[in-house]
Enzyme design. Structure first.
Site, PDB file in Angstrom:
ATOM      1  N   THR A   1      23.809   8.643  22.836  1.00 54.27           N
ATOM      2  CA  THR A   1      23.247   9.778  22.098  1.00 54.27           C
ATOM      3  C   THR A   1      21.742   9.590  21.915  1.00 54.27           C
ATOM      4  O   THR A   1      21.264   8.505  21.556  1.00 54.27           O
ATOM      5  CB  THR A   1      23.943   9.933  20.731  1.00 54.27           C
ATOM      6  OG1 THR A   1      25.312  10.246  20.955  1.00 54.27           O
ATOM      7  CG2 THR A   1      23.300  11.048  19.920  1.00 54.27           C
TER       8      THR A   1
ATOM      9  N   SER B   1      29.350   0.203  13.871  1.00 59.60           N
ATOM     10  CA  SER B   1      28.329   0.950  13.125  1.00 59.60           C
ATOM     11  C   SER B   1      27.004   0.742  13.854  1.00 59.60           C
ATOM     12  O   SER B   1      25.984   0.448  13.246  1.00 59.60           O
ATOM     13  CB  SER B   1      28.248   0.466  11.679  1.00 59.60           C
ATOM     14  OG  SER B   1      27.893  -0.901  11.653  1.00 59.60           O
TER      15      SER B   1
ATOM     16  N   LEU C   1      22.666   5.312  16.130  1.00 58.71           N
ATOM     17  CA  LEU C   1      22.179   6.013  17.322  1.00 58.71           C
ATOM     18  C   LEU C   1      20.951   5.324  17.913  1.00 58.71           C
ATOM     19  O   LEU C   1      19.908   5.933  18.125  1.00 58.71           O
ATOM     20  CB  LEU C   1      21.888   7.475  16.979  1.00 58.71           C
ATOM     21  CG  LEU C   1      23.108   8.248  16.470  1.00 58.71           C
ATOM     22  CD1 LEU C   1      22.744   9.691  16.192  1.00 58.71           C
ATOM     23  CD2 LEU C   1      24.287   8.168  17.440  1.00 58.71           C
TER      24      LEU C   1
ATOM     25  N   CYS D   1      26.596  13.365  13.823  1.00 59.46           N
ATOM     26  CA  CYS D   1      25.392  12.847  13.151  1.00 59.46           C
ATOM     27  C   CYS D   1      25.334  13.346  11.716  1.00 59.46           C
ATOM     28  O   CYS D   1      25.751  14.467  11.429  1.00 59.46           O
ATOM     29  CB  CYS D   1      24.140  13.351  13.864  1.00 59.46           C
ATOM     30  SG  CYS D   1      24.069  12.907  15.581  1.00 59.46           S
TER      31      CYS D   1
ATOM     32  N   ILE E   1      38.345  12.731  20.946  1.00 59.62           N
ATOM     33  CA  ILE E   1      37.727  12.697  19.627  1.00 59.62           C
ATOM     34  C   ILE E   1      36.651  11.599  19.551  1.00 59.62           C
ATOM     35  O   ILE E   1      36.706  10.634  20.313  1.00 59.62           O
ATOM     36  CB  ILE E   1      38.764  12.421  18.511  1.00 59.62           C
ATOM     37  CG1 ILE E   1      39.497  11.093  18.757  1.00 59.62           C
ATOM     38  CG2 ILE E   1      39.739  13.553  18.385  1.00 59.62           C
ATOM     39  CD1 ILE E   1      40.488  10.706  17.650  1.00 59.62           C
TER      40      ILE E   1
ATOM     41  N   THR F   1      34.846   8.716  16.891  1.00 61.44           N
ATOM     42  CA  THR F   1      35.517   7.655  16.127  1.00 61.44           C
ATOM     43  C   THR F   1      36.005   8.147  14.759  1.00 61.44           C
ATOM     44  O   THR F   1      35.481   9.100  14.199  1.00 61.44           O
ATOM     45  CB  THR F   1      34.569   6.465  15.910  1.00 61.44           C
ATOM     46  OG1 THR F   1      33.368   6.955  15.306  1.00 61.44           O
ATOM     47  CG2 THR F   1      34.228   5.787  17.209  1.00 61.44           C
TER      48      THR F   1
ATOM     49  N   GLY G   1      39.751   2.911  19.740  1.00 53.72           N
ATOM     50  CA  GLY G   1      40.629   2.007  20.492  1.00 53.72           C
ATOM     51  C   GLY G   1      42.094   2.419  20.329  1.00 53.72           C
ATOM     52  O   GLY G   1      42.400   3.488  19.775  1.00 53.72           O
TER      53      GLY G   1
ATOM     54  N   GLY H   1      39.925   8.579  23.117  1.00 50.85           N
ATOM     55  CA  GLY H   1      40.470   7.963  21.909  1.00 50.85           C
ATOM     56  C   GLY H   1      41.586   7.018  22.306  1.00 50.85           C
ATOM     57  O   GLY H   1      42.736   7.413  22.467  1.00 50.85           O
TER      58      GLY H   1
ATOM     59  N   GLY I   1      35.860   4.392  25.663  1.00 47.35           N
ATOM     60  CA  GLY I   1      34.876   3.624  24.904  1.00 47.35           C
ATOM     61  C   GLY I   1      35.345   2.200  24.712  1.00 47.35           C
ATOM     62  O   GLY I   1      34.986   1.287  25.468  1.00 47.35           O
TER      63      GLY I   1
HETATM   64  C1  FMN Z   1      30.110   0.710  20.363  1.00 46.98           C
HETATM   65  C2  FMN Z   1      30.312   2.193  20.345  1.00 46.98           C
HETATM   66  C3  FMN Z   1      29.191   3.035  20.330  1.00 46.98           C
HETATM   67  C4  FMN Z   1      29.353   4.420  20.322  1.00 46.98           C
HETATM   68  N1  FMN Z   1      28.243   5.225  20.338  1.00 46.98           N
HETATM   69  C5  FMN Z   1      28.404   6.593  20.405  1.00 46.98           C
HETATM   70  C6  FMN Z   1      27.278   7.454  20.516  1.00 46.98           C
HETATM   71  O1  FMN Z   1      26.119   7.046  20.568  1.00 46.98           O
HETATM   72  N2  FMN Z   1      27.514   8.798  20.587  1.00 46.98           N
HETATM   73  C7  FMN Z   1      28.780   9.336  20.580  1.00 46.98           C
HETATM   74  O2  FMN Z   1      28.929  10.555  20.675  1.00 46.98           O
HETATM   75  N3  FMN Z   1      29.868   8.529  20.481  1.00 46.98           N
HETATM   76  C8  FMN Z   1      29.705   7.189  20.402  1.00 46.98           C
HETATM   77  N4  FMN Z   1      30.814   6.373  20.335  1.00 46.98           N
HETATM   78  C9  FMN Z   1      32.174   6.985  20.364  1.00 46.98           C
HETATM   79  C10 FMN Z   1      32.763   6.963  21.775  1.00 46.98           C
HETATM   80  O3  FMN Z   1      31.944   7.692  22.661  1.00 46.98           O
HETATM   81  C11 FMN Z   1      34.208   7.541  21.800  1.00 46.98           C
HETATM   82  O4  FMN Z   1      34.140   8.923  21.541  1.00 46.98           O
HETATM   83  C12 FMN Z   1      35.139   6.896  20.776  1.00 46.98           C
HETATM   84  O5  FMN Z   1      34.871   5.521  20.665  1.00 46.98           O
HETATM   85  C13 FMN Z   1      36.630   7.099  21.093  1.00 46.98           C
HETATM   86  O6  FMN Z   1      36.990   6.500  22.300  1.00 46.98           O
HETATM   87  P1  FMN Z   1      37.651   5.008  22.411  1.00 46.98           P
HETATM   88  O7  FMN Z   1      38.849   4.976  21.490  1.00 46.98           O
HETATM   89  O8  FMN Z   1      38.002   4.867  23.851  1.00 46.98           O
HETATM   90  O9  FMN Z   1      36.591   4.035  21.952  1.00 46.98           O
HETATM   91  C14 FMN Z   1      30.676   4.973  20.322  1.00 46.98           C
HETATM   92  C15 FMN Z   1      31.784   4.130  20.351  1.00 46.98           C
HETATM   93  C16 FMN Z   1      31.632   2.746  20.366  1.00 46.98           C
HETATM   94  C17 FMN Z   1      32.862   1.877  20.395  1.00 46.98           C
END
Ligand code: FMN
Length: 308
Positions: free
Chosen positions: A48, A72, A75, A134, A196, A198, A222, A248, A270
């Site tokens: 982002t 956490s 951005l 955000c 979705i 997080t 996760g 997700g 992710g």
């Molecule tokens: C370390 C980390 C950083 C992330 N940074 C962003 C981000 O900058 N912008 C965003 O839209 N989502 C961000 N996400 C969310 C992921 O893009 C994703 O939507 C979310 O983790 C769900 O997928 P997952 O269960 O496979 O992790 C981040 C997730 C993780 C784990």
């Protein structure tokens, strides 16, 4: 075999349905990205991007839990001008045919519009994703994505300045009614949805009696959030016409099929990258055999069945 798993969404012609989710690979330059086989990705969503450079939240920013990851990170990015002058040109040069999705963030509607317009005009991205998770600085830091009127209004304002570049709105699960928010994005003119993001979580270290993350609460993702994500993709697929990038907890080829059964048209990963940095290529390689086993001719056929 590859043909069975190719998908096409607005702006994104993908050889397979898998893309690293925003925040996973930075701008293709994240730690460990040198080991990634970018040519085997369906697409890539970059980190982002905000108007000015943003530093991350206090350490620790990541906590590995049994069934997921809490982060956490914030951005962290060098600001839209550096992203356009430096980060995206390098990525484009190294991977000329890889579909790229720019991710837009900001602390006000004007900031979203500014970043989206600059990214769209740069000609360096094939689509945009609006990260409406955000915090809305003008309204007490609550995320933009929990307010349907705000989602509609940001989407419309961004669409007004982005020309032919398709705009996907990325939905936060931290709402009572995801369908209401998805419909708001559709009313604002979104070309697609991504869901979705997080789930807001909190864990404590029992010895220090402090939160495990430096920033206190963080985004949980996760395996554990997979049922929640599939439920939301299903609800949204039955309530809007928009194509969906599902995400997700995806970590296997079977998970991909399940998201498509629920109504996804492509998927993003992710947390899975913390276990396997090449999770997307590895899953893509397994998908044709899993489809064969399940008697499925193509992924597109699955999505079409859901929408009919
Ligand atoms: C370390 C980390 C950083 C992330 N940074 C962003 C981000 O900058 N912008 C965003 O839209 N989502 C961000 N996400 C969310 C992921 O893009 C994703 O939507 C979310 O983790 C769900 O997928 P997952 O269960 O496979 O992790 C981040 C997730 C993780 C784990």
């Amino acid at each position: 075999m590859t043909k069975q798993i190719a998908v096409e969404l607005p702006g994104l012609k993908m050889k397979n349905p898998l893309m690293p989710a925003s925040g996973t690979f930075g701008f293709g330059d994240a730690w460990g990205a040198d080991k990634v086989n970018f040519d085997e990705l369906g697409a890539l969503v970059v980190k982002t991007t905000t108007p000015a450079a943003t530093t991350g939240n206090p350490q620790p920013q990541i906590a590995m839990l049994n069934d997921g990851v809490m982060n956490s990170v914030g951005l962290t990015n060098p600001g839209v001008d550096v992203v356009i002058s430096d980060k995206l040109p390098k990525l484009r040069q190294q991977h000329p045919v890889l579909p790229l999705v720019g991710s837009v963030g900001g602390a006000s509607k004007d900031e979203y519009v500014l970043v989206a317009q600059k990214l769209a005009k740069s000609g360096l991205v094939d689509a945009l994703e609006l990260n409406v998770s955000c915090p809305n600085v003008a309204h007490g830091g609550m995320s933009f994505g929990v307010d349907p009127q705000m989602v509609e209004s940001i989407t419309r304002a961004v669409k007004d300045v982005t020309g032919t570049v398709p705009v996907y709105v990325k939905l936060t699960p931290n709402v009572t009614d995801i369908v209401e928010i998805a419909r708001a994005a559709e009313a604002g003119g979104a070309d697609g949805l991504s869901l979705i993001n997080t789930v807001l979580g909190l864990r404590f270290n029992l010895k220090t009696r402090q939160p495990v993350l430096g920033n206190g609460m963080g985004g949980y993702s996760g395996t554990a959030i997979k049922p929640l994500a599939i439920r939301m993709v299903y609800q949204v697929a039955h309530a809007t016409e928009l194509p969906i990038i599902g995400q997700g907890g995806i970590e296997t080829a079977e998970d991909v099929v399940e998201f498509f059964l629920a109504g996804a048209n492509a998927v993003a990963l992710g947390a899975a990258h913390f276990k396997d940095i090449n999770a997307c290529p590895h899953i893509a390689a397994k998908l044709p055999a899993v489809l064969d086993q399940l008697g499925i001719n193509s992924l597109t056929e699955l999505s079409e069945q859901v929408r009919n």
